[in-house]
Design a protein around this motif. Structure first.
Motif, PDB file in Angstrom:
ATOM      1  N   GLU A 120      53.963  68.083  26.813  1.00  0.00           N
ATOM      2  CA  GLU A 120      54.999  68.710  27.704  1.00  0.00           C
ATOM      3  C   GLU A 120      54.008  68.986  29.090  1.00  0.00           C
ATOM      4  O   GLU A 120      54.104  70.468  29.484  1.00  0.00           O
ATOM      5  CB  GLU A 120      55.283  69.991  26.940  1.00  0.00           C
ATOM      6  CG  GLU A 120      56.252  69.768  25.741  1.00  0.00           C
ATOM      7  CD  GLU A 120      56.523  70.838  24.781  1.00  0.00           C
ATOM      8  OE1 GLU A 120      56.646  71.785  25.282  1.00  0.00           O
ATOM      9  OE2 GLU A 120      56.399  70.391  23.579  1.00  0.00           O
ATOM     10  N   SER A 180      53.839  63.329  28.382  1.00  0.00           N
ATOM     11  CA  SER A 180      55.118  63.534  28.021  1.00  0.00           C
ATOM     12  C   SER A 180      55.263  64.573  26.655  1.00  0.00           C
ATOM     13  O   SER A 180      55.627  65.714  26.504  1.00  0.00           O
ATOM     14  CB  SER A 180      56.224  62.533  28.056  1.00  0.00           C
ATOM     15  OG  SER A 180      57.241  62.658  27.408  1.00  0.00           O
ATOM     16  N   GLU A 181      54.301  63.986  25.723  1.00  0.00           N
ATOM     17  CA  GLU A 181      54.215  64.480  24.633  1.00  0.00           C
ATOM     18  C   GLU A 181      53.632  65.939  24.500  1.00  0.00           C
ATOM     19  O   GLU A 181      53.653  66.579  23.601  1.00  0.00           O
ATOM     20  CB  GLU A 181      53.462  63.659  23.715  1.00  0.00           C
ATOM     21  CG  GLU A 181      54.333  62.388  23.096  1.00  0.00           C
ATOM     22  CD  GLU A 181      55.736  62.490  22.013  1.00  0.00           C
ATOM     23  OE1 GLU A 181      55.429  63.964  21.485  1.00  0.00           O
ATOM     24  OE2 GLU A 181      56.011  61.562  21.805  1.00  0.00           O
ATOM     25  N   ALA A 210      52.946  58.794  28.309  1.00  0.00           N
ATOM     26  CA  ALA A 210      53.219  59.052  26.895  1.00  0.00           C
ATOM     27  C   ALA A 210      52.568  60.566  26.522  1.00  0.00           C
ATOM     28  O   ALA A 210      53.299  61.293  26.024  1.00  0.00           O
ATOM     29  CB  ALA A 210      53.003  58.012  25.763  1.00  0.00           C
ATOM     30  N   ASP A 239      59.404  60.683  30.768  1.00  0.00           N
ATOM     31  CA  ASP A 239      59.896  60.794  29.577  1.00  0.00           C
ATOM     32  C   ASP A 239      59.611  59.592  28.497  1.00  0.00           C
ATOM     33  O   ASP A 239      60.507  58.749  28.195  1.00  0.00           O
ATOM     34  CB  ASP A 239      61.527  60.689  29.755  1.00  0.00           C
ATOM     35  CG  ASP A 239      62.318  61.068  28.602  1.00  0.00           C
ATOM     36  OD1 ASP A 239      61.706  61.903  27.631  1.00  0.00           O
ATOM     37  OD2 ASP A 239      63.544  60.823  28.446  1.00  0.00           O
ATOM     38  N   LYS A 252      57.867  58.537  24.880  1.00  0.00           N
ATOM     39  CA  LYS A 252      57.534  59.150  23.500  1.00  0.00           C
ATOM     40  C   LYS A 252      56.465  58.350  23.041  1.00  0.00           C
ATOM     41  O   LYS A 252      56.372  57.005  23.257  1.00  0.00           O
ATOM     42  CB  LYS A 252      58.604  59.331  22.643  1.00  0.00           C
ATOM     43  CG  LYS A 252      59.758  60.393  23.366  1.00  0.00           C
ATOM     44  CD  LYS A 252      59.110  61.689  23.235  1.00  0.00           C
ATOM     45  CE  LYS A 252      59.862  62.871  24.445  1.00  0.00           C
ATOM     46  NZ  LYS A 252      59.251  63.886  24.744  1.00  0.00           N
ATOM     47  N   TRP A 253      55.590  58.976  22.262  1.00  0.00           N
ATOM     48  CA  TRP A 253      54.777  58.119  21.521  1.00  0.00           C
ATOM     49  C   TRP A 253      55.588  56.897  20.840  1.00  0.00           C
ATOM     50  O   TRP A 253      54.973  55.765  20.810  1.00  0.00           O
ATOM     51  CB  TRP A 253      53.964  58.922  20.138  1.00  0.00           C
ATOM     52  CG  TRP A 253      52.974  59.822  20.774  1.00  0.00           C
ATOM     53  CD1 TRP A 253      53.193  61.294  20.328  1.00  0.00           C
ATOM     54  CD2 TRP A 253      51.820  59.637  21.561  1.00  0.00           C
ATOM     55  NE1 TRP A 253      51.885  61.781  20.926  1.00  0.00           N
ATOM     56  CE2 TRP A 253      51.222  61.159  21.518  1.00  0.00           C
ATOM     57  CE3 TRP A 253      51.378  58.512  22.002  1.00  0.00           C
ATOM     58  CZ2 TRP A 253      50.134  60.960  22.420  1.00  0.00           C
ATOM     59  CZ3 TRP A 253      50.360  58.827  23.105  1.00  0.00           C
ATOM     60  CH2 TRP A 253      49.733  59.731  22.989  1.00  0.00           C
ATOM     61  N   ASP A 254      56.595  56.820  20.242  1.00  0.00           N
ATOM     62  CA  ASP A 254      57.337  55.831  19.870  1.00  0.00           C
ATOM     63  C   ASP A 254      57.706  54.670  20.735  1.00  0.00           C
ATOM     64  O   ASP A 254      57.936  53.513  20.211  1.00  0.00           O
ATOM     65  CB  ASP A 254      58.815  56.133  19.279  1.00  0.00           C
ATOM     66  CG  ASP A 254      58.383  56.930  17.936  1.00  0.00           C
ATOM     67  OD1 ASP A 254      57.190  56.911  17.219  1.00  0.00           O
ATOM     68  OD2 ASP A 254      59.365  57.473  17.235  1.00  0.00           O
ATOM     69  N   ASP A 255      57.586  55.035  22.026  1.00  0.00           N
ATOM     70  CA  ASP A 255      57.937  53.908  23.031  1.00  0.00           C
ATOM     71  C   ASP A 255      56.741  53.175  23.352  1.00  0.00           C
ATOM     72  O   ASP A 255      56.963  51.959  23.857  1.00  0.00           O
ATOM     73  CB  ASP A 255      58.221  54.510  24.359  1.00  0.00           C
ATOM     74  CG  ASP A 255      59.616  55.407  24.402  1.00  0.00           C
ATOM     75  OD1 ASP A 255      60.555  54.995  23.445  1.00  0.00           O
ATOM     76  OD2 ASP A 255      59.570  56.371  24.784  1.00  0.00           O
TER      77      ASP A 255
END
Ligand code: ATP
Length: 271
Positions: free
Chosen positions: A76, A73-74, A70, A13, A15-18
């Protein structure tokens, strides 16, 4: 234990923002991994072959594993992570079977991203001793066989990571294998600021904490070091006051003095 149970399918879980900084790398991974996994029909329509394997290389702690998670997750997609050394130790005498199992599981769970961390452990061109290179050669061959055998529409993307791209087996780099090489470099000041932002997202920062200043004062620190600095700052604040409800700048300053760049892994191992 059954070989099947040894291969763990995860759903990260992240994200690109992480991932702080590394904007170019993110974009390349979107194109090389996310687009083909999410829109395979587009590649077919345009008659182009998505890259099968992507190699991420760069010094430790710069976010290679984080990026792989990431993108899975992104996209899917499911995520299977295999460490090079583990493949040799966990599957003693049957490392090739381990490789086959990884790909079998990946196809079964597709769309899947397979991540081979520390790939140099199995795929280095020159190996220390003969028995060792015998095993690693067989493992590399099995890996190449599996990659060559992957059909385009099987929805499996492969990412490998290494700190030592210079020692990798050249067979792995041929077209249709790990033919995309992306450097994950040391973060510059702007990137360090973004990484500080990621790791202080849920911290109650005092008003005097200036991320720009933190970034300026951490030349040479990679993502893993910055994460350690943030954790350390919070621990130092707690040590002074267990009731602390915000973290002033001075603790970050002390944490930076304490966490030396590039030593994060060593420190973690010592704990
Ligand atoms: P190694 O070569 O040692 O495997 P790596 O490049 O795979 O290192 P990661 O395991 O992804 O590095 O990074 C370790 C931790 O450091 C991450 O879990 C994350 O918390 C932090 N980190 C590293 N880079 C970044 C980044 N760019 N943005 C945010 N956090 C980062």
């Amino acid at each position: 234990p059954s070989a099947l149970r040894e291969v763990l399918v995860q759903i990260p879980d992240i994200k690109w923002d992480d991932v702080g900084g590394l904007e170019d790398v993110k974009q390349e991974l979107k194109e090389a991994v996310e687009w083909p996994l999410k829109h395979p029909e587009t590649f077919q329509r345009l008659g182009i072959r998505p890259p099968k394997g992507t190699l991420l290389y760069g010094i430790p702690g710069t976010g290679k594993t984080l990026l792989a998670k990431a993108v899975a997750s992104e996209s899917e997609a499911n995520f299977i992570s295999v460490k090079g050394p583990e493949l040799l130790s966990k599957w003693v005498g049957e490392s090739e079977k381990g490789v086959r199992e990884v790909f079998r599981k990946a196809k079964q769970a597709s769309p899947t991203v397979i991540f081979f961390d520390e790939i140099d452990a199995i795929a280095s061109a020159r190996s220390g001793n003969d028995t060792d290179s015998g095993v690693t050669k067989r493992v590399v061959n099995q890996l190449l066989t599996e990659m060559d055998g992957l059909e385009e529409l099987e929805d499996v993307a492969i990412i490998a990571a290494t700190n030592r791209p210079d020692i990798l087996d050249t067979g792995l780099m041929r077209p249709g294998r790990f033919d995309r090489h992306i450097e994950v470099g040391e973060p510059d000041e702007e990137a360090r600021k973004s990484i500080f932002k990621v790791h202080t997202k849920n911290m109650p920062l005092a008003d005097d904490v200036d991320l720009k200043k933190l970034a300026k004062n951490t030349e040479g620190y990679v993502g893993a070091d910055i994460e350690a600095v943030c954790r350390e700052a919070a621990m130092l604040a707690l040590r002074d006051d267990l009731e602390a409800s915000e973290i002033p700048y001075k603790y970050f300053k002390d944490a930076i003095d304490k966490v030396k760049p590039g030593n994060t892994q060593l420190k973690d191992e010592q704990l």
